[in-house]
Structure formats: structure tokens, C-alpha cells
Design an enzyme around this catalytic site. Structure first.
Site, PDB file in Angstrom:
ATOM      1  N   LYS A 127       0.867  -1.190   0.000  1.00  0.00           N
ATOM      2  CA  LYS A 127       0.000   0.000   0.000  1.00  0.00           C
ATOM      3  C   LYS A 127       0.891   1.222   0.000  1.00  0.00           C
ATOM      4  CE  LYS A 127      -4.461   0.815   0.230  1.00  0.00           C
ATOM      5  NZ  LYS A 127      -5.593  -0.072  -0.068  1.00  0.00           N
ATOM      6  N   ASP A 167      -6.957   4.224  -4.515  1.00  0.00           N
ATOM      7  CA  ASP A 167      -7.621   4.070  -3.216  1.00  0.00           C
ATOM      8  C   ASP A 167      -8.272   5.437  -2.987  1.00  0.00           C
ATOM      9  OD1 ASP A 167      -7.644   2.018  -0.786  1.00  0.00           O
ATOM     10  OD2 ASP A 167      -7.418   3.969   0.128  1.00  0.00           O
TER      11      ASP A 167
END
Ligand code: GLU
Length: 446
Positions: A127, A167
Site C-alpha cells: 500500500k 484508493d
């Protein structure tokens, strides 16, 4: 957390990183869930299985300087957490939001390892992101920021190494700019990023995938309980991609979406929200949801969180952000009739909220499983890019449905093996943990 090995590992983590609250929360919830598996495998302690899984392989942290529209130099912080590559290239989104810090990205990267293995596709966990706030910025500012961000990130990623995607705050626009800059700096390979605009090598159905996948997962939960979406009232938080496409899918199965929201307001209409208005405001434009009332006078606009209201509903789909539902709000959901919660966001229910779901027998679908459709179609985008072909939307949707069914089946197996009732949270953790540990052990000490 009664097992000595688990509490030792957690306490060591907590004393080392007391300020990483979100990361500690994600790890604690996970360790609680996998306790029976650890108990059955005392050899895991000697192998330091937990210590190895909670330590990211690598964290890259860098400066992102850029020039704003007034000619002022701005500096943000950029990160990529390359958490775990046992199951394939690091895979996971980039988040651009002022709250972003290492703790949040570590919690997201950690969850991504387990979510990704549940998809059945060969992707590891990662991430990244920045504390850059895209809200109120011009396209040119966002582009310059993305170019600067990618200038550093480009040395650390690659189609077989690490594949970022979107995201919160990162959609097709940002991925387009990031990809453009990547191509100027490195040998162009389409599979280095996913969630690309379709003409630039993106997959059909990627934009819709998280929201659609969430509802496919919800359908499995409902049918396991002998119910269906038809006529059910559904509260959805958020109004970004995940919330919007979840709402569309809920409607297509005969459910009624009674609310959507953004960070300041919720819109409520007991007869169902007009999703064309939401599309115009939030998907095509970058407007506030509170403007909904200008187009539909029937609706009520409520200030603050949708979870502080007394909207009666059968189903709640939190699709905004982490820790949006606390204990009191979960109690309120139970009081207002909610029987199913499925998470489109990552960790939207805090630990006490999850405990409330358990107490009330609310069927709980955790983000790790329920929102895996997004990253699953990202992995399908990688496959299409490698094969240099493109599947049509129907083909991608069929694959997505199959993947979500399969994720639910894995949760059911773990639920039955460990007698977990309607708590698919623990079940998803156990099902994914078993697979990750198998991989870990066969790789030797890595
Ligand atoms: N950010 C999404 C997630 O939380 C998608 C990641 C991806 O497509 O790589 O899973």
C-alpha cells in the site's frame, strides 16, 4: 488474547510502536481471530510466524516537492509499504488524503496481504500514498503532484515487482497522470499500475469492481441466511466509486438505497436515492453531496455522520473510511433493525463495533473479504496487460462474480471449521492466514 505467544508478540509491537494506533488495531483484531489456529500449531512460535508476518519487507518513504497554482513550492510526504511478496508482486492502492501516515499505510498494507490471497490470484500485499489533499486542487496541480510522486516511486515499482492502483483520492485521473510520468522515466509496461483509464490499458469493469463485488459478497451472506436483497433498505456511507457502484448493484437486485454520504453530510430518502443525481454530483463532478437537495426536494440532508442518525434499515454498507463506525454507532444500527453489515471500506468498523455485531448476531462481512473485488479485477487487469488483450465487461464481471463466490466459500469453510456463527470477520482472517502461513513455511526463513 489469551495465548502467551500471541500476547508476547502483540505487547512487543505495542511497546515498540505505541503511536501506530491504526496498525496496532488491525494486528490486534487479526491476532484475536487466528488464535485457535496458533493454538493448534505450537510449532509456529519457533518459526516466528507472527513476527515475520507483522514486519513489512520494506517501507519506502520520500519527499514530494511540487509547485501549486500560485507558484508556491509545496512539500508532501510519499510512501510505499512493500509489505509481503510471498504470493506475488506487492499489490495494493495508493491513497492521497491529508490523514495518510505510516501507521495507516501499514494497517492497509497488512490487510491487503490477506485480502489478496483470498482472491485466489497471485498477488502479494502493499500500500502507499501521500498526505497530499486532492480536494480543491486544479487538474494541473494534481498532475504536477502526481508527476513528482512518480518520479521517486518509479524506481521501486514494476509489473513483476510492485503494482500500485487507486484508493481514497486516487482514481483514473491520478492513475493516468502517474502512468504518463512512469512512461517518461522507465521502459513502459502497462502492468505496472492498475485502475488505468481504459484507453491507456485499463480493464473493463475495474472502476465498478469494488462496489459490485461488495454486493455479490452481500448476496452470498444473504442467501446463506435464507434471505435476498429484494425490498431491503440499505444504508451506504460514502459517495465515491465504491459507494456509488455498490448502490447501483443494490438497486439492480431490488434493494432500496436510503442513504449515501460524504465527509460532512448524509442524504436520506426513504423511497430510495436518485443515483443519477449522485452520479452527476459526485462521480462526474467533484461536488458535495449536500447539493443533492437542489435537485430533489423530497430528500433530507443531515449534517454529520450517517451513523449518528436513526435511519431504519436492514443492511449497512460502510464504504467511506477506517473507523467510521464506533461502538455506540454499531449499537444504534442494531436498534434500528440492521441485520447485515458488509464493508466496502477498509476497517470501517472499529474493534468495539465488531464486538457489538457479534453480540447482536449481526451478519458481518469484513472489508478484507467483502471489498476484495477491486483488487481482484486489478489482478485481472495485470493478466490482460501481460497477454496484450482486453476482455469485455461481461467476461470481467463473470470472473468477478466467481471470485466473490469463492471468497465467501473460503469464509464459510473456516466458519464451519471453527464454529464462528455469522461472523465472517474471524473466518476471513483464519482462511487467509492458513494460506499465507503455508506459503511462508515453504519459502524457508524469509
Ligand atoms: N485500494 C483497493 C483496496 O483496498 C484496491 C487495490 C488495488 O486495486 O490494487 O483493495
Amino acid at each position: 488474547m489469551t495465548l502467551a505467544y500471541i500476547s508476547r508478540v502483540y505487547q512487543e509491537l505495542e511497546s515498540r510502536l505505541p503511536h501506530e494506533t491504526e496498525y496496532l488495531q488491525a494486528v490486534k483484531e487479526f491476532l484475536d481471530a487466528v488464535e485457535p489456529v496458533i493454538e493448534a500449531h505450537p510449532e509456529y512460535e519457533k518459526e516466528a510466524v507472527l513476527e515475520r508476518l507483522i514486519e513489512p519487507e520494506r517501507i519506502i518513504s520520500f519527499r514530494v516537492p511540487w509547485v501549486d497554482g500560485n507558484g508556491n513550492v509545496q512539500v508532501n510526504r510519499g510512501y510505499r509499504v512493500q509489505f509481503n511478496s510471498l504470493n506475488g508482486p506487492y499489490k495494493g492502492g495508493l491513497r492521497f488524503h491529508p490523514s495518510v501516515n505510516q501507521s495507516i499505510l501499514k494497517f492497509l498494507g497488512f490487510e491487503q496481504i490477506f485480502k489478496n490471497i483470498l482472491t485466489g490470484l497471485p498477488i502479494g500485499g502493499g500500500k502507499g500514498g501521500s498526505d497530499f489533499n486532492p480536494k480543491g486542487k486544479s487538474d494541473a496541480e494534481v498532475m504536477r503532484f502526481c508527476q513528482s510522486f512518480m518520479t521517486e516511486l518509479s524506481r521501486h515499482i514494476g509489473a513483476d515487482v510492485d503494482v500500485p492502483a487507486g484508493d481514497i483520492g486516487v482514481g483514473a485521473r491520478e492513475i493516468g497522470y502517474l502512468y504518463g510520468q512512469y512512461k517518461r522515466l522507465q521502459v513502459p509496461t502497462a502492468g505496472v499500475l492498475t485502475g488505468k483509464p481504459i484507453p491507456a490499458g485499463g480493464s473493463n469493469g475495474r472502476t465498478e469492481a469494488t462496489g459490485y463485488g461488495l454486493v455479490y459478497f452481500l448476496n452470498e451472506m444473504l442467501s446463506e441466511a435464507g434471505e435476498s436483497l429484494k425490498g431491503k433498505k440499505v444504508i451506504i456511507s460514502g459517495s465515491g466509486n465504491v459507494a456509488y457502484y455498490a448502490a447501483r448493484k443494490v438497486e439492480s437486485f431490488g434493494g432500496v438505497v436510503v442513504s449515501l454520504s460524504d465527509s460532512n453530510h448524509a442524504v436520506y430518502d426513504e423511497n430510495g436515492i436518485d443515483l443519477d443525481i449522485v452520479k452527476q454530483l459526485k462521480v462526474d463532478g467533484r461536488e458535495r453531496i449536500s447539493r443533492y437537495a437542489e435537485f430533489n426536494a423530497e430528500a433530507t440532508i443531515i449534517e454529520g455522520s450517517v451513523w449518528n442518525t436513526d435511519i431504519q434499515a436492514d443492511i449497512a454498507l460502510p464504504c467511506a473510511t477506517q473507523n467510521e463506525i464506533n461502538q455506540a454507532q454499531a449499537e444504534r444500527l442494531a436498534t434500528n433493525g440492521v441485520k447485515f453489515v458488509a464493508e466496502g471500506a477498509n476497517m470501517p468498523s472499529d474493534s468495539k463495533a465488531i464486538a457489538v455485531y457479534r453480540q447482536h448476531g449481526i451478519h458481518y462481512g469484513p472489508g478484507k473479504a467483502a471489498n476484495a473485488g477491486g483488487v481482484a479485477v486489478s489482478a485481472l487487469e495485470m493478466s490482460q496487460n501481460s497477454m496484450r488483450l482486453r476482455w469485455d465487461a461481461e467476461r470481467v464481471d463473470e470472473e468477478l462474480q466467481q471470485i466473490m463466490k469463492n471468497i465467501f466459500a473460503q469464509c464459510l469453510n473456516a466458519r464451519d471449521a471453527y464454529d464462528l456463527g455469522s461472523d465472517y470477520g474471524k473466518a476471513a482472517d483464519i482462511a487467509s492466514f492458513e494460506q499465507v502461513v503455508t506459503l511462508l513455511l515453504l519459502h524457508g526463513v524469509v
